[in-house]
Design a protein around this motif. Structure first.
Motif, PDB file in Angstrom:
ATOM      1  N   LYS A 232       0.822  -1.228   0.000  1.00  0.00           N
ATOM      2  CA  LYS A 232       0.000   0.000   0.000  1.00  0.00           C
ATOM      3  C   LYS A 232       0.846   1.263   0.000  1.00  0.00           C
ATOM      4  N   GLN A 233       2.128   1.116  -0.146  1.00  0.00           N
ATOM      5  CA  GLN A 233       3.054   2.265  -0.181  1.00  0.00           C
ATOM      6  C   GLN A 233       2.855   3.218   1.000  1.00  0.00           C
ATOM      7  N   SER A 234       2.767   2.641   2.174  1.00  0.00           N
ATOM      8  CA  SER A 234       2.590   3.411   3.423  1.00  0.00           C
ATOM      9  C   SER A 234       1.320   4.247   3.445  1.00  0.00           C
ATOM     10  N   LEU A 235       0.317   3.793   2.674  1.00  0.00           N
ATOM     11  CA  LEU A 235      -0.999   4.442   2.721  1.00  0.00           C
ATOM     12  C   LEU A 235      -2.081   3.416   3.063  1.00  0.00           C
ATOM     13  N   HIS A 236      -1.720   2.413   3.846  1.00  0.00           N
ATOM     14  CA  HIS A 236      -2.697   1.413   4.267  1.00  0.00           C
ATOM     15  C   HIS A 236      -3.756   2.065   5.154  1.00  0.00           C
ATOM     16  N   ASN A 237      -3.264   2.892   6.063  1.00  0.00           N
ATOM     17  CA  ASN A 237      -4.194   3.681   6.889  1.00  0.00           C
ATOM     18  C   ASN A 237      -3.787   5.145   6.742  1.00  0.00           C
ATOM     19  N   THR A 238      -4.411   6.022   7.520  1.00  0.00           N
ATOM     20  CA  THR A 238      -4.062   7.445   7.425  1.00  0.00           C
ATOM     21  C   THR A 238      -2.644   7.637   7.952  1.00  0.00           C
ATOM     22  N   PRO A 239      -1.733   8.041   7.117  1.00  0.00           N
ATOM     23  CA  PRO A 239      -0.346   8.172   7.584  1.00  0.00           C
ATOM     24  C   PRO A 239      -0.152   9.477   8.366  1.00  0.00           C
ATOM     25  N   PRO A 240       0.978   9.618   9.069  1.00  0.00           N
ATOM     26  CA  PRO A 240       1.262  10.885   9.771  1.00  0.00           C
ATOM     27  C   PRO A 240       1.664  11.945   8.734  1.00  0.00           C
ATOM     28  N   VAL A 241       0.654  12.582   8.166  1.00  0.00           N
ATOM     29  CA  VAL A 241       0.883  13.422   6.975  1.00  0.00           C
ATOM     30  C   VAL A 241       1.825  14.594   7.252  1.00  0.00           C
ATOM     31  N   VAL A 243       4.202  14.843   9.481  1.00  0.00           N
ATOM     32  CA  VAL A 243       5.575  14.355   9.679  1.00  0.00           C
ATOM     33  C   VAL A 243       6.218  14.042   8.327  1.00  0.00           C
ATOM     34  N   ILE A 244       5.467  13.376   7.471  1.00  0.00           N
ATOM     35  CA  ILE A 244       6.017  12.978   6.172  1.00  0.00           C
ATOM     36  C   ILE A 244       6.299  14.212   5.306  1.00  0.00           C
ATOM     37  N   TYR A 245       5.421  15.181   5.412  1.00  0.00           N
ATOM     38  CA  TYR A 245       5.597  16.445   4.687  1.00  0.00           C
ATOM     39  C   TYR A 245       6.894  17.148   5.127  1.00  0.00           C
ATOM     40  N   VAL A 246       7.132  17.211   6.432  1.00  0.00           N
ATOM     41  CA  VAL A 246       8.354  17.865   6.906  1.00  0.00           C
ATOM     42  C   VAL A 246       9.583  17.023   6.547  1.00  0.00           C
ATOM     43  N   ILE A 247       9.480  15.714   6.644  1.00  0.00           N
ATOM     44  CA  ILE A 247      10.609  14.850   6.268  1.00  0.00           C
ATOM     45  C   ILE A 247      11.019  15.140   4.823  1.00  0.00           C
ATOM     46  N   GLY A 248      10.037  15.263   3.958  1.00  0.00           N
ATOM     47  CA  GLY A 248      10.337  15.558   2.548  1.00  0.00           C
ATOM     48  C   GLY A 248      11.154  16.832   2.424  1.00  0.00           C
ATOM     49  N   LYS A 249      10.791  17.830   3.200  1.00  0.00           N
ATOM     50  CA  LYS A 249      11.520  19.100   3.132  1.00  0.00           C
ATOM     51  C   LYS A 249      12.927  18.963   3.712  1.00  0.00           C
ATOM     52  N   VAL A 250      13.058  18.206   4.788  1.00  0.00           N
ATOM     53  CA  VAL A 250      14.393  18.005   5.372  1.00  0.00           C
ATOM     54  C   VAL A 250      15.285  17.245   4.381  1.00  0.00           C
ATOM     55  N   LEU A 251      14.695  16.267   3.691  1.00  0.00           N
ATOM     56  CA  LEU A 251      15.485  15.501   2.719  1.00  0.00           C
ATOM     57  C   LEU A 251      15.935  16.389   1.548  1.00  0.00           C
ATOM     58  N   LYS A 252      15.070  17.272   1.130  1.00  0.00           N
ATOM     59  CA  LYS A 252      15.468  18.203   0.053  1.00  0.00           C
ATOM     60  C   LYS A 252      16.582  19.123   0.534  1.00  0.00           C
ATOM     61  N   TRP A 253      16.471  19.539   1.769  1.00  0.00           N
ATOM     62  CA  TRP A 253      17.518  20.372   2.379  1.00  0.00           C
ATOM     63  C   TRP A 253      18.848  19.615   2.416  1.00  0.00           C
ATOM     64  N   MET A 254      18.779  18.320   2.726  1.00  0.00           N
ATOM     65  CA  MET A 254      20.005  17.508   2.733  1.00  0.00           C
ATOM     66  C   MET A 254      20.593  17.408   1.329  1.00  0.00           C
ATOM     67  N   GLN A 255      19.705  17.264   0.366  1.00  0.00           N
ATOM     68  CA  GLN A 255      20.153  17.187  -1.022  1.00  0.00           C
ATOM     69  C   GLN A 255      20.853  18.478  -1.437  1.00  0.00           C
ATOM     70  N   ARG A 256      20.259  19.609  -1.057  1.00  0.00           N
ATOM     71  CA  ARG A 256      20.852  20.915  -1.406  1.00  0.00           C
ATOM     72  C   ARG A 256      22.238  21.067  -0.786  1.00  0.00           C
ATOM     73  N   LYS A 257      22.436  20.474   0.374  1.00  0.00           N
ATOM     74  CA  LYS A 257      23.740  20.559   1.042  1.00  0.00           C
ATOM     75  C   LYS A 257      24.807  19.723   0.353  1.00  0.00           C
ATOM     76  N   GLY A 258      24.367  18.775  -0.499  1.00  0.00           N
ATOM     77  CA  GLY A 258      25.332  17.922  -1.178  1.00  0.00           C
ATOM     78  C   GLY A 258      25.137  16.449  -0.882  1.00  0.00           C
ATOM     79  N   GLY A 259      24.057  16.117  -0.153  1.00  0.00           N
ATOM     80  CA  GLY A 259      23.730  14.704   0.047  1.00  0.00           C
ATOM     81  C   GLY A 259      24.495  14.063   1.198  1.00  0.00           C
ATOM     82  N   LEU A 260      24.433  12.753   1.215  1.00  0.00           N
ATOM     83  CA  LEU A 260      24.909  11.964   2.351  1.00  0.00           C
ATOM     84  C   LEU A 260      26.385  12.211   2.708  1.00  0.00           C
TER      85      LEU A 260
END
Ligand code: PMP
Length: 361
Positions: A232-241, A243-260
């Protein structure tokens, strides 16, 4: 923003300011929908885009090979302590645990009601101040996985030598998620609560090797099944929307910094400053952990007395360096230096440590 402090809390903890500001800007009216993201259906196309992007960024930023699936689940790392044995330790299979400290102990304790588990190495004799050498880990028959806690948040140690044994590894990486590359080929599953390096509290991220999902236990409630969440791609039930929204932004921020790799270099630089302040203090500050296993995320240290530790915590707070008190179970001081801690924060702490020592030597 001038009233932001340097927050050394072990979690929940500091998040990138630019992410917080972006969330603030978007909160009331998300992309012209006339509502915030946390007010809309989790089946809405706008949320769906956020969800899918966070999933693909998690795989990309952490350099996860395509054999793995990413899941966003509720219940934090604690639910994973139980879901792991529930899903993998059926049909007589056993779970081996490296007992490296507080969190490994918690994982082991919570696994016990759900599977046949045992301690493959115990750090108790060393007061949990070091990780095992791979050859010290003793596996028994019928072992399905070896569980490691790659970074002990309270003890301040991390695993630098990943065991290469005959069984797949499972890691709780809660307090160092996405701060270092890992040898994925040795792992079946990696998990962690997201509230340190990735976002606000309320979820765990799980990376699971897809090929093992066919053999997981089906006799479980749907929410407890990895295969269901994968399908269900983590949409089996109502996900913590949110949290996931902020995680996406933090990951983009990590990418902008140059990644892992860039994030890892920064972690080494930040922690390096604090360990240097400890090492150059003629024993005034003392790190209780083995030098080769020093955590880059949670630097624990002692001062000559508990009275000085209390004064250190109070005076640092007055300087805008907050949450430096060690965990209540071990005392002392702890500086948590997660991905969003700026280098300047670590530098300010190192400077304060020198100054405090001069004034209280
Ligand atoms: N494992 C580790 C290494 C942790 O640091 C923590 C939380 N500090 C946990 C597990 C528990 O996480 P949660 O609160 O998300 O269950």
């Amino acid at each position: 923003m001038s009233n932001r402090v340097y927050n050394f809390c072990a979690g929940p903890c500091t998040l990138p300011l630019e992410v917080l500001e972006e969330v603030q800007r978007e909160l009331v009216d998300y992309q012209g929908t006339g509502m915030s993201l946390i007010e809309m259906s989790h089946r809405a196309p706008e949320y769906d885009a956020v969800h899918k992007e966070a999933m693909s960024l998690a795989l990309e930023v952490f350099e996860v090979p395509e054999e793995f699936s990413v899941l966003f689940l509720q219940g934090g790392a604690h639910l994973q302590f139980a879901m792991l044995p529930m899903n993998l330790l059926h049909e007589g299979r056993r779970g081996a645990y490296v007992h490296s400290g507080h969190w490994a102990g918690a994982a082991l304790r919570d696994a016990k009601p759900h599977g046949d588990v045992y301690t493959a190495w115990d750090g108790e004799g060393h007061h949990y101040t070091r990780m095992p050498a791979p050859e010290e880990i003793a596996l028994e028959e019928n072992t399905r996985f070896l569980h490691v806690t790659s970074n002990e948040t309270i003890g301040g140690i991390r695993m630098t030598r990943w065991p290469a044994l005959d069984v797949p590894l499972v890691a709780d990486m809660s307090s160092e998620l996405m701060s270092r590359p890992i040898p994925w080929e040795r792992f079946d599953l990696v998990y962690g609560g997201v509230q340190k390096n990735l976002g606000p509290a309320g979820a765990a991220v799980v990376f699971v090797r897809e090929s093992i999902l066919g053999g997981t236990n089906r006799a479980l409630a749907s929410y407890l099944r990895y295969d269901v969440h994968h399908e269900k791609q983590s949409l089996h039930n109502t996900p913590p929307v949110f949290v996931i929204y902020v995680i996406g932004k933090v990951l983009k921020w990590m990418q902008r910094k140059g990644g892992l790799r860039a994030v890892e270099r920064e972690a080494e630089a930040r922690a390096g400053l604090i360990y240097q302040a400890i090492d150059e203090s003629d024993g005034y500050y003392r790190s209780p952990v083995a030098a080769e296993d020093r955590s880059l995320m949670n630097v624990v240290f002692r001062l000559p007395s508990e009275a000085l530790e209390s004064r250190f915590v109070a005076q640092s707070k007055a300087r805008g360096l907050v949450s430096l008190k060690g965990h209540r179970s071990v005392g002392g001081c702890r500086a948590s230096l997660y991905n969003a801690m700026p280098y300047e924060g670590a530098a300010a702490l190192a400077e304060f440590m020198h100054e405090f020592r001069r004034g209280n030597g």
